[in-house]
Design a protein around this motif. Structure first.
Motif, PDB file in Angstrom:
ATOM      1  N   LYS A 147     115.453  86.952 108.973  1.00 50.41           N
ATOM      2  CA  LYS A 147     115.155  87.282 107.383  1.00 50.41           C
ATOM      3  C   LYS A 147     115.167  88.906 107.398  1.00 50.41           C
ATOM      4  CE  LYS A 147     110.173  86.920 108.691  1.00 50.41           C
ATOM      5  NZ  LYS A 147     110.047  88.508 108.725  1.00 50.41           N
ATOM      6  N   ASP A 148     115.034  89.704 108.490  1.00 48.93           N
ATOM      7  CA  ASP A 148     114.868  91.087 108.536  1.00 48.93           C
ATOM      8  C   ASP A 148     116.380  91.740 108.389  1.00 48.93           C
ATOM      9  OD1 ASP A 148     112.138  90.940 108.893  1.00 48.93           O
ATOM     10  OD2 ASP A 148     112.330  90.720 110.960  1.00 48.93           O
ATOM     11  N   LEU A 149     117.367  90.820 108.561  1.00 45.38           N
ATOM     12  CA  LEU A 149     118.922  91.467 108.885  1.00 45.38           C
ATOM     13  C   LEU A 149     119.650  92.029 107.463  1.00 45.38           C
ATOM     14  CD1 LEU A 149     120.357  88.766 111.378  1.00 45.38           C
ATOM     15  CD2 LEU A 149     119.122  91.101 111.863  1.00 45.38           C
ATOM     16  N   THR A 150     118.627  91.795 106.453  1.00 42.95           N
ATOM     17  CA  THR A 150     119.395  92.335 105.153  1.00 42.95           C
ATOM     18  C   THR A 150     119.436  93.937 105.038  1.00 42.95           C
ATOM     19  OG1 THR A 150     118.706  90.247 103.936  1.00 42.95           O
ATOM     20  CG2 THR A 150     119.468  92.221 102.807  1.00 42.95           C
ATOM     21  N   GLY A 151     120.656  94.265 105.037  1.00 38.79           N
ATOM     22  CA  GLY A 151     120.681  95.863 105.032  1.00 38.79           C
ATOM     23  C   GLY A 151     120.520  96.439 106.422  1.00 38.79           C
ATOM     24  N   ALA A 152     120.811  95.668 107.504  1.00 41.65           N
ATOM     25  CA  ALA A 152     120.613  96.452 108.673  1.00 41.65           C
ATOM     26  C   ALA A 152     121.924  96.997 109.093  1.00 41.65           C
ATOM     27  CB  ALA A 152     120.199  95.013 109.695  1.00 41.65           C
ATOM     28  N   ASP A 153     121.765  98.101 109.835  1.00 44.12           N
ATOM     29  CA  ASP A 153     122.869  98.832 110.019  1.00 44.12           C
ATOM     30  C   ASP A 153     122.787  98.926 111.707  1.00 44.12           C
ATOM     31  OD1 ASP A 153     125.367 100.513 110.332  1.00 44.12           O
ATOM     32  OD2 ASP A 153     124.238 102.398 109.606  1.00 44.12           O
ATOM     33  N   PHE A 154     123.268  98.333 112.443  1.00 45.41           N
ATOM     34  CA  PHE A 154     123.058  98.321 113.976  1.00 45.41           C
ATOM     35  C   PHE A 154     124.380  99.266 114.368  1.00 45.41           C
ATOM     36  CE2 PHE A 154     121.282  93.764 113.603  1.00 45.41           C
ATOM     37  CZ  PHE A 154     120.118  94.128 113.617  1.00 45.41           C
ATOM     38  N   ARG A 155     123.826 100.098 115.376  1.00 42.45           N
ATOM     39  CA  ARG A 155     124.841 100.944 115.943  1.00 42.45           C
ATOM     40  C   ARG A 155     124.496 101.354 117.276  1.00 42.45           C
ATOM     41  NH1 ARG A 155     127.947 102.886 111.626  1.00 42.45           N
ATOM     42  NH2 ARG A 155     128.811 104.564 113.026  1.00 42.45           N
ATOM     43  N   GLN A 156     125.538 101.774 118.036  1.00 41.05           N
ATOM     44  CA  GLN A 156     125.581 102.130 119.449  1.00 41.05           C
ATOM     45  C   GLN A 156     126.569 103.073 119.763  1.00 41.05           C
ATOM     46  OE1 GLN A 156     126.085  99.071 122.239  1.00 41.05           O
ATOM     47  NE2 GLN A 156     124.836  99.854 123.929  1.00 41.05           N
ATOM     48  N   GLY A 157     126.295 104.108 120.480  1.00 40.10           N
ATOM     49  CA  GLY A 157     126.989 105.146 120.877  1.00 40.10           C
ATOM     50  C   GLY A 157     127.862 104.787 121.955  1.00 40.10           C
ATOM     51  N   LYS A 158     129.245 104.857 121.978  1.00 38.66           N
ATOM     52  CA  LYS A 158     130.107 104.563 123.058  1.00 38.66           C
ATOM     53  C   LYS A 158     130.242 105.529 124.099  1.00 38.66           C
ATOM     54  CE  LYS A 158     134.241 106.368 120.831  1.00 38.66           C
ATOM     55  NZ  LYS A 158     135.789 105.879 120.297  1.00 38.66           N
ATOM     56  N   GLY A 159     129.808 106.642 124.006  1.00 34.89           N
ATOM     57  CA  GLY A 159     129.975 107.826 124.957  1.00 34.89           C
ATOM     58  C   GLY A 159     131.075 108.810 124.655  1.00 34.89           C
ATOM     59  N   CYS A 160     130.816 110.195 124.807  1.00 40.75           N
ATOM     60  CA  CYS A 160     131.843 111.212 124.412  1.00 40.75           C
ATOM     61  C   CYS A 160     131.091 112.442 125.239  1.00 40.75           C
ATOM     62  CB  CYS A 160     131.731 111.434 122.838  1.00 40.75           C
ATOM     63  SG  CYS A 160     130.272 112.060 122.107  1.00 40.75           S
ATOM     64  N   PRO A 161     132.084 113.657 125.312  1.00 37.36           N
ATOM     65  CA  PRO A 161     131.803 114.685 125.890  1.00 37.36           C
ATOM     66  C   PRO A 161     130.189 115.223 125.219  1.00 37.36           C
ATOM     67  CG  PRO A 161     133.975 114.675 125.538  1.00 37.36           C
ATOM     68  CD  PRO A 161     133.339 113.524 124.667  1.00 37.36           C
ATOM     69  N   ARG A 162     130.047 115.113 124.159  1.00 38.39           N
ATOM     70  CA  ARG A 162     128.731 115.660 123.759  1.00 38.39           C
ATOM     71  C   ARG A 162     127.653 115.180 124.118  1.00 38.39           C
ATOM     72  NH1 ARG A 162     126.861 116.204 117.315  1.00 38.39           N
ATOM     73  NH2 ARG A 162     125.039 117.415 117.648  1.00 38.39           N
ATOM     74  N   CYS A 163     127.380 113.762 124.447  1.00 39.35           N
ATOM     75  CA  CYS A 163     126.356 112.838 124.906  1.00 39.35           C
ATOM     76  C   CYS A 163     126.541 112.817 126.368  1.00 39.35           C
ATOM     77  CB  CYS A 163     126.264 111.837 124.103  1.00 39.35           C
ATOM     78  SG  CYS A 163     127.727 110.520 124.281  1.00 39.35           S
ATOM     79  N   LEU A 164     127.264 113.423 127.145  1.00 40.30           N
ATOM     80  CA  LEU A 164     127.580 113.191 128.541  1.00 40.30           C
ATOM     81  C   LEU A 164     127.915 111.717 128.773  1.00 40.30           C
ATOM     82  CD1 LEU A 164     124.641 115.333 130.013  1.00 40.30           C
ATOM     83  CD2 LEU A 164     126.804 116.057 129.631  1.00 40.30           C
ATOM     84  N   GLY A 165     128.746 111.307 127.969  1.00 43.19           N
ATOM     85  CA  GLY A 165     129.099 109.876 128.156  1.00 43.19           C
ATOM     86  C   GLY A 165     127.898 108.737 128.018  1.00 43.19           C
ATOM     87  N   THR A 166     126.985 108.952 127.653  1.00 43.14           N
ATOM     88  CA  THR A 166     125.806 108.062 127.494  1.00 43.14           C
ATOM     89  C   THR A 166     125.656 107.240 126.217  1.00 43.14           C
ATOM     90  OG1 THR A 166     124.252 109.790 126.781  1.00 43.14           O
ATOM     91  CG2 THR A 166     124.550 109.561 129.097  1.00 43.14           C
ATOM     92  N   GLY A 167     126.215 107.992 125.124  1.00 44.77           N
ATOM     93  CA  GLY A 167     126.082 107.209 123.854  1.00 44.77           C
ATOM     94  C   GLY A 167     124.657 107.596 123.284  1.00 44.77           C
ATOM     95  N   TYR A 168     124.111 108.524 123.543  1.00 47.62           N
ATOM     96  CA  TYR A 168     122.698 108.965 123.283  1.00 47.62           C
ATOM     97  C   TYR A 168     122.796 110.562 123.020  1.00 47.62           C
ATOM     98  CZ  TYR A 168     120.967 104.154 124.181  1.00 47.62           C
ATOM     99  OH  TYR A 168     120.955 102.845 124.212  1.00 47.62           O
TER     100      TYR A 168
END
Length: 509
Positions: free
Chosen positions: A422-443
């Protein structure tokens, strides 16, 4: 060779290659104001503010590649040089430099605290290595630098967003010189290697004044050091940026404007309690209010607030200091930590005599703070009459804005943090895939999640009856309290962080 163009290169950071930069001395790049970048088809793009100052033939000979000129703003070029010249991947060049030159680490004192570290770049190799370690830590947002001595190597690690990353691995033979250099900078005894030492120093990088707390300990394979970097320019003094959400923010903002009572912050070391306290004090700090703090140690100077450093060797403990503060006519008191019964009793008496008192405790959640005070021997009626609120907190890493992408979480994982269908309405689930800026961590970067227990009449009655923390928590939830995991779930629904990150920091919930 191509003639100069007039177009200003945009978004040049992805084109920066540290190995290209370190083909030239730092001082030469800075003086000539040019920047070698990765170009197309194996060419090197030379970004410069004044092409007439450059000998393109010499540059092409040094690089061994065809070059192409491009005109760009001088301030941008100098900023990129400072930011990327000392990159971890350039450590091989520094190590080779160490092997070729005589170590001079103890021959030269560091320049005055106003000197930029990069001005020291062409001095002795060990000094240059230490400068590199410090400057890269600042540019990569590290909060701590760990210099760890092992049986065969000397590891330099950075703590970024709460996690440790290996940055350099040096031959162990350079450990004594590097540690001695750090001792000189922080005014410690370079001859003493048998006992722990603590010191402080400052340096300037990117026009920012950085305070450094240094801790050196003797280990089985030699001395190791940890450097805590305190950057006031990047410190959060704004409550809106802490991560407090909705009703939690409104309630906490109301509590800090009370004229008396105790407000406690709880959580493990490194959970952001000091940041929250400083942000709250900055919010309520006014010329007509006298605020005194007692800290161990004072990490940041707050303008207009009297801050006292605890000094146990000199007899200045939290309890003794608090007793003296009460004779100093304060309106608001901040005690760094309640560690014993005497300090707790003094804080309660201060709140009962018309003072607002802030302090911290090490407990897993907000209701457990009440149990901890009872275990210290504080009478239940005193806790009930003085405590107005307890807020537990943790820090979660945020999704990297450069590489985050939509993701679908399994229903079982969502259920673990209390998210139902019931909480999923309007949810925007995201996750970083890793890049040089975040040292490949996704965060990239962190934000707080909070559990605020407001002590109302119902909770007071439970405290006076010495009811368990579990019962108090249940009553608080019925009154609208959001647990740490529930608060984290709200950030997951907004796409700010991930389910796995919330579960990682709330394992004890």
């Amino acid at each position: 060779m191509t003639s100069p163009g007039s177009e200003i290169v945009k978004d040049i950071e992805p084109l920066v290659e540290p190995e290209l930069l370190t083909s030239f001395p730092f001082s030469f790049l800075q003086k000539a104001c040019f920047l070698p970048l990765r170009g197309e088809n194996g060419k090197v793009l030379i970004l410069t503010a004044d092409p007439l100052q450059l000998d393109l033939g010499e540059i092409q000979s040094i690089l061994g590649k065809e070059v192409k000129l491009q005109i760009g703003p001088a301030d941008l070029i100098l900023d990129i040089i400072q930011k990327y010249y000392y990159h971890p991947s350039s450590s091989k060049k520094i190590i080779a430099d160490l092997q070729d030159k005589e170590m001079e680490v103890l021959q030269e004192e560091i320049n005055g605290e106003g000197t930029d570290l990069l001005d020291l770049a062409n001095k002795a190799p060990v000094i240059r290595l230490v400068n590199q370690i410090l400057y890269r830590a600042v540019s990569m947002r590290a909060t701590d630098i760990h210099l760890q001595t092992t049986e065969t190597s000397f590891r330099i690690r950075y703590r970024i967003d709460g996690m440790l990353y290996d940055m350099f691995v040096l031959p162990r033979k350079y450990q004594p010189a590097v540690i001695s250099r750090i001792k000189i900078m922080s005014n410690l005894d370079i001859a003493e290697k048998r006992i722990p030492q603590d010191g402080r120093t400052t340096f300037k990088a990117d026009n920012q004044q950085i305070d450094v707390r240094v801790s050196i300990i003797p280990t089985f394979f030699g001395e190791s050091a940890v450097l805590r970097l305190l950057n006031k320019a990047s410190f959060l003094f704004d409550m809106e940026k802490l991560g407090l959400q909705g009703d939690t923010y409104e309630t906490f903002n109301r509590l800090i404007h009370y004229d008396h009572g105790i407000i406690l912050l709880t959580g493990p070391t490194g959970s952001g309690k000091t940041t929250t306290l400083y942000a709250a004090l900055s919010r309520i700090n006014k010329p007509e209010i006298h605020i005194v703090t007692l800290e161990d140690p004072v990490e940041y100077n707050l303008e207009g607030i009297n801050q006292i450093n605890v000094n146990t060797r000199a007899g200045l403990t939290f309890a003794n200091g608090l007793r003296s503060i009460l004779r100093h006519d304060p309106d608001i008191i901040m005690v760094g930590e309640i560690r014993d019964q005497e300090t707790a009793e003094m804080a309660i008496q201060a709140s009962l005599t018309g003072h607002l008192v802030f302090s911290t405790l090490h407990t897993n959640d907000a209701p457990s703070a009440i149990t901890r005070l009872l275990d210290m021997g504080i009478e239940p009626y005193l806790i009930a009459s003085s405590l107005v609120g307890v807020m537990a907190q943790r820090l979660v890493r945020l999704n990297c804005p450069e590489c985050s992408q939509p993701v679908n979480w399994s229903s079982s994982l969502l259920a673990d943090i209390g998210i139902a269908e019931k909480d999923l309405t309007g949810a925007d689930f995201r996750q970083g895939k890793g890049c040089p800026r975040c040292l490949g961590t996704g965060y990239y970067s962190r934000s707080g999640i909070f559990e605020l227990l407001f002590v109302d009449e119902k909770i007071r009655n439970l405290i006076t009856k010495e009811i368990s923390a579990g019962v108090i928590k249940k009553a608080a939830l019925e009154s609208g309290m959001k647990t740490l995991r529930m608060d984290g779930a709200r950030k997951v629904l907004k796409g700010e962080t991930t389910v796995t990150e919330v579960l990682r920091v709330t394992q004890d919930s």
